[in-house]
Enzyme design. Sequence first.
Site, PDB file in Angstrom:
ATOM      1  N   HIS A 153     104.890  -3.925  -6.603  1.00  0.00           N
ATOM      2  CA  HIS A 153     104.380  -5.278  -6.338  1.00  0.00           C
ATOM      3  C   HIS A 153     104.422  -5.595  -4.842  1.00  0.00           C
ATOM      4  O   HIS A 153     103.459  -6.154  -4.288  1.00  0.00           O
ATOM      5  CB  HIS A 153     105.199  -6.312  -7.108  1.00  0.00           C
ATOM      6  CG  HIS A 153     104.808  -6.454  -8.544  1.00  0.00           C
ATOM      7  ND1 HIS A 153     105.214  -5.574  -9.520  1.00  0.00           N
ATOM      8  CD2 HIS A 153     104.020  -7.370  -9.186  1.00  0.00           C
ATOM      9  CE1 HIS A 153     104.720  -5.942 -10.690  1.00  0.00           C
ATOM     10  NE2 HIS A 153     103.980  -7.022 -10.514  1.00  0.00           N
TER      11      HIS A 153
ATOM     12  N   TYR B 113     111.248   4.061 -18.321  1.00  0.00           N
ATOM     13  CA  TYR B 113     112.529   3.760 -18.947  1.00  0.00           C
ATOM     14  C   TYR B 113     112.936   4.842 -19.952  1.00  0.00           C
ATOM     15  O   TYR B 113     114.035   5.412 -19.863  1.00  0.00           O
ATOM     16  CB  TYR B 113     112.450   2.394 -19.623  1.00  0.00           C
ATOM     17  CG  TYR B 113     113.721   1.975 -20.332  1.00  0.00           C
ATOM     18  CD1 TYR B 113     114.810   1.505 -19.609  1.00  0.00           C
ATOM     19  CD2 TYR B 113     113.826   2.048 -21.717  1.00  0.00           C
ATOM     20  CE1 TYR B 113     115.979   1.119 -20.248  1.00  0.00           C
ATOM     21  CE2 TYR B 113     114.989   1.670 -22.367  1.00  0.00           C
ATOM     22  CZ  TYR B 113     116.061   1.203 -21.627  1.00  0.00           C
ATOM     23  OH  TYR B 113     117.209   0.830 -22.267  1.00  0.00           O
TER      24      TYR B 113
ATOM     25  N   ASN C 239     102.838  -9.216 -19.487  1.00  0.00           N
ATOM     26  CA  ASN C 239     101.812  -8.191 -19.296  1.00  0.00           C
ATOM     27  C   ASN C 239     102.220  -6.983 -20.128  1.00  0.00           C
ATOM     28  O   ASN C 239     102.968  -6.115 -19.677  1.00  0.00           O
ATOM     29  CB  ASN C 239     101.698  -7.823 -17.811  1.00  0.00           C
ATOM     30  CG  ASN C 239     100.522  -6.903 -17.523  1.00  0.00           C
ATOM     31  OD1 ASN C 239     100.026  -6.225 -18.414  1.00  0.00           O
ATOM     32  ND2 ASN C 239     100.086  -6.869 -16.277  1.00  0.00           N
TER      33      ASN C 239
ATOM     34  N   SER D  86     109.017  -1.457 -10.326  1.00  0.00           N
ATOM     35  CA  SER D  86     108.109  -2.596 -10.422  1.00  0.00           C
ATOM     36  C   SER D  86     108.122  -3.425  -9.149  1.00  0.00           C
ATOM     37  O   SER D  86     107.072  -3.839  -8.646  1.00  0.00           O
ATOM     38  CB  SER D  86     108.487  -3.455 -11.630  1.00  0.00           C
ATOM     39  OG  SER D  86     107.611  -4.553 -11.765  1.00  0.00           O
TER      40      SER D  86
ATOM     41  N   HIS E 172      93.508 -28.488 -31.286  1.00  0.00           N
ATOM     42  CA  HIS E 172      94.535 -29.029 -30.401  1.00  0.00           C
ATOM     43  C   HIS E 172      94.753 -28.130 -29.188  1.00  0.00           C
ATOM     44  O   HIS E 172      94.934 -28.621 -28.066  1.00  0.00           O
ATOM     45  CB  HIS E 172      95.848 -29.189 -31.172  1.00  0.00           C
ATOM     46  CG  HIS E 172      95.734 -30.065 -32.378  1.00  0.00           C
ATOM     47  ND1 HIS E 172      95.532 -31.435 -32.288  1.00  0.00           N
ATOM     48  CD2 HIS E 172      95.773 -29.783 -33.697  1.00  0.00           C
ATOM     49  CE1 HIS E 172      95.462 -31.944 -33.504  1.00  0.00           C
ATOM     50  NE2 HIS E 172      95.606 -30.959 -34.383  1.00  0.00           N
TER      51      HIS E 172
END
Length: 491
Positions: free
Chosen positions: A394, A367, A355, A390, A90
């Site tokens: 980007h 962090y 990701n 981030s 499927h």
Amino acid sequence: MISKKLQLKRKAEFLKSDLMRHFDSQVNDFMDCLIEESASLEPVPVPAVFSPPLSDKERSKLRHFRPPHGQGKQFVSRRSLLDELFEVNHIRTIYHMFIALLILFILSTLVVDFIDEGRLVLDFDLLVYAFGQLPLVVCTWTCMFLSVLVVPYTLFHLWTQTQSGSHSHPRLYSLLFGSVFLLYQVLGLGFLPTYVVVTNSLPPASCFIVILEQVRLMMKAHSFVRENGPRILIWDMFHQTLFPKNCRNPVIRWGYVATKLLQVLGCLFYAYYVFVRLCIPQFHSVSLQLFDLKAMVLCVFNSILPGVLVLLLGFFAFLHCWLNAFAEMLRFADRMFYKDWWNSTSFANYYRTWNVVVHDWLYYYVYRDFLWMSQKRFRPAAMLFVFTVSAVVHEYILAICFGFFYPVLFCLFMCFGMMFNFILHDQRKGPIWNIIMWTALFLGQGVIICLYSHEWYAQRYCPLNEPSFLELLKPRSWNCQRGSVVDTDRL
């Protein structure tokens, strides 16, 4: 009486589905914890790059040692999720549907070209332009790669020799080698590749190759020093494992590698036809008037379909096919490069599962280090710092590769991304929240494709001969009027 029975039946069905959902979640969490614990219990081989074996005192010190901010990531042998799902007929049918859509794109392009030109046009001018100057790209990447193989390890090895106790002023040596490594990161990996890209005006795809590899290699160099440095500082011994223990496959399946690389090539042509059939005609022939609210709304909704296709193609080509191909060639057995992000009912879960490679890097080296340095007092500030890092990276990638500064992605990250992270949090369950997540994702892709495409063409329709710094920061599409057209035949 009948209505009460129906109500009881509905309630029982609801309780049954809710119970099964919670049971499935608990079993999955238990199995993940069990796998990680079993991996952590495996003995770690000691390489011979550093000398003598552990003494009893050192073994006792190591046995009771705990890192200052938790255990690092554990690697276990597991397949990528799509490889498992494609064994279900499927799910594989959905893959076949995308192949059929690619065939239709190819046929429609051939038919339109035959009608317009009277012949079959098989030239891929867009791909030729986008991947221009490949020899320079290969040369730049080779220099970056070789430098990362040599410089971080050499500096690290020299630094470990100064921490043995036979050298005086070890902190001074740490400051010296740390400054040299930081200088290498900023100049060797940061400035020089960007300088090559900008001065040679590399086309977009070639820019993406260099800049994405630049970011990846900087992350790898940082993680190498970050993982091994504390072991030397805290344990005061040099014969620990230099690289984290990776589970490895016994053989390389070259047929699997070839299949994945062919799928990457297929996704590349797929993206080419998406741009040729859905993007370029829309933006190339757009009326170059002031970009008002009405034009922007229509543009966003017309850009949703190509935006979603590019998103899915990028995910499948890179996070699944490309990473699996190289993991197979390196015999790396942990293939969890992503999780089931498509089932997310919150953006918090989407950020964690889209990701996994980048998420884990940000989690362990940004962090958790932020929390460790602040003694776990500023968790919201740590999360904000991660989002900022981030978003900046980007936007840096897009600005260098597109050749203009238009912080659409940065604003989406810092405004809507942060807001959705708290509004659509992990407590949101149920199908409706998955629908909301997909709707927001679709709209975001439409905004990105629309605004960046408009700015791309505005930069070519309305060039500035000697722009000031403020003019470079101001988006050209905000005040671009139809005038002399420059270089419109190429993209």
